[in-house]
Design an enzyme around this catalytic site. Structure first.
Site, PDB file in Angstrom:
ATOM      1  CB  CYS A  42      -3.358   5.554   5.674  1.00 25.73           C
ATOM      2  SG  CYS A  42      -2.139   4.406   6.322  1.00 25.73           S
ATOM      3  CG  HIS A  50      -0.979   3.100   1.711  1.00 23.58           C
ATOM      4  ND1 HIS A  50       0.378   3.309   1.648  1.00 23.58           N
ATOM      5  CD2 HIS A  50      -1.291   3.116   3.045  1.00 23.58           C
ATOM      6  CE1 HIS A  50       0.873   3.462   2.868  1.00 23.58           C
ATOM      7  NE2 HIS A  50      -0.122   3.348   3.742  1.00 23.58           N
TER       8      HIS A  50
END
Ligand code: NAP
Ligand code: 3JN
Length: 340
Positions: free
Chosen positions: A133, A246
């Site tokens: 990710c 994130h």
């Protein structure tokens, strides 16, 4: 002419990423004929919905893949190693979300906005790997800059949400905040230290070079996706008490001079990216704003005044969507439109 529909298996369908894959297939109106939902024996019989229809979760076995066109795997690297050979043998193309195959030279590692041409290399092994990710969102932001000015060096620090460690970690942060507010002792089990009101410079296991595996994933995967081992990359991966999204502070040194204004123009039209950069109005990418979003948000774009050709960026994305489920579904979309 009727549009062809495909038989899709989701391995790890009851997990955080698997659930997001099912939702993303629906949100993007993916042409699904039959949907096969697979998980462990613990979940067999559970019902999950897709486009208002209920599907029963089946235990994943080597016989689960007959007639499957595309198998989206997110049941962990061990399950990918165990079950993908059976899926490929049954004729399915596997899109794998784990780290099991990412650095295998025979298996393409793909961010569709960045290196869609690599997808065709799936034919050798029948597998396409989805990057980590943290790598994916950085690639989306850096691709237009790489193409325009070249990149010599990347220094990245991540601020990663607990959802990247799965449902138990979300529950751990919730429980710690509740206990702290009630004046009770704070317990931890998923992470080695309290995550509430803390930052842990530790994601995945430590390696002999002092980096963590998560940090080295960003280094190695960047080289593979850009097909350029000459970029110097150094990463610090930090877990922060955020549920979803994130964030990354990305500092780059480019080959050619590029101004902050030029980078902003590039990000405006970069596939998969959205410019969120209006500091006069206190507008910049925020983890709280990215949940459910497909786009990678890029802002705080400014020249690094400490070197000749430096740029700083702040990059935020939904780690479960662009960081995992969405990227996998986008790979499947390229597959069905160009290869199957
Ligand atoms: P999760 O919420 O814990 O879900 C794990 C899934 O795997 C569940 O559906 C689980 O089924 C299934 N599973 C476990 N053991 C199995 C078995 N023996 N046979 C079949 N299915 C089994 O984890 P997650 O957060 O969704 O992450 C899943 C995986 O996706 C990770 O391990 C990682 O490899 C990958 N991932 C990648 C990224 C990325 O950066 N691209 C980000 C997050 C995760 P039950 O519910 O039946 O246990
Ligand atoms: O920690 C995060 O924010 C991302 C986690 C990714 C992850 C979690 C468990 C196993 C991975 C991954 O995708 O690299 C794996 C793995 O497959 O190794």
């Amino acid at each position: 002419m009727t549009k062809r529909k495909f038989n899709i298996a989701v391995a790890g369908a009851t997990g955080a990423v698997g659930g997001a894959m099912i939702e993303t297939l629906a949100r993007r109106d993916f042409p699904v004929n039959n949907l096969i939902l697979l998980a462990s024996s613990r979940s067999a019989g559970k019902k999950l919905s897709f486009h208002d229809r209920e599907y029963t979760v089946q235990e994943m076995t080597r016989d689960s893949f007959a007639g499957v066109d595309v198998a989206l795997f997110s049941a962990g690297a061990a399950r990918s190693l165990e079950f993908t050979p059976a899926a490929v043998a049954a004729g399915a193309v596997v899109v794998d979300n784990s780290s099991a195959f990412r650095m295998d030279p025979e298996i393409p590692l793909v961010v569709p906005e960045v290196n869609p041409h690599a997808i065709g290399r799936y034919k050798k092994r029948g597998i396409i790997a989805n990057p980590n990710c943290s790598t994916i969102q950085m690639m989306v932001a850096l691709k237009p800059i790489y193409d325009k000015a070249g990149i010599k060096r990347i220094v990245v620090s991540t601020y990663q949400a607990v959802s990247g460690s799965g449902a138990k970690a979300i529950a751990e942060l919730q429980g710690q905040v509740r206990d702290w507010a009630a004046g009770k002792p704070v317990q931890h089990s998923v992470y080695p230290h309290q995550i509430a009101f803390n930052c842990l410079p530790h994601i995945d296991t430590f390696l002999d070079n002092g980096y963590t595996k998560e940090e080295m994933k960003m280094v190695n995967e960047t080289h593979k996706i850009f097909e350029d081992d000459n970029i110097a990359v150094t990463a610090t991966a930090v877990r922060v008490p955020v549920f979803f999204g994130h964030s990354e502070s990305v500092n780059i040194e480019t080959d050619k001079k590029i101004s902050a204004a030029e980078v902003k123009e590039l990000i405006k039209t970069a596939p998969g990216a959205r410019l969120v950069d209006d500091v006069d109005n206190l507008c910049y990418p925020l983890a709280l704003d990215c949940e459910g979003e497909f786009a990678t948000m890029v802002g705080r774009i400014r020249e690094d005044e400490s070197i000749a050709n430096g740029i700083n960026l702040w990059v935020v994305a939904d780690n479960i969507l662009k960081g995992a489920a969405l990227n996998a579904v986008q790979i499947a979309e390229v597959l069905i439109s160009g290869y199957l």
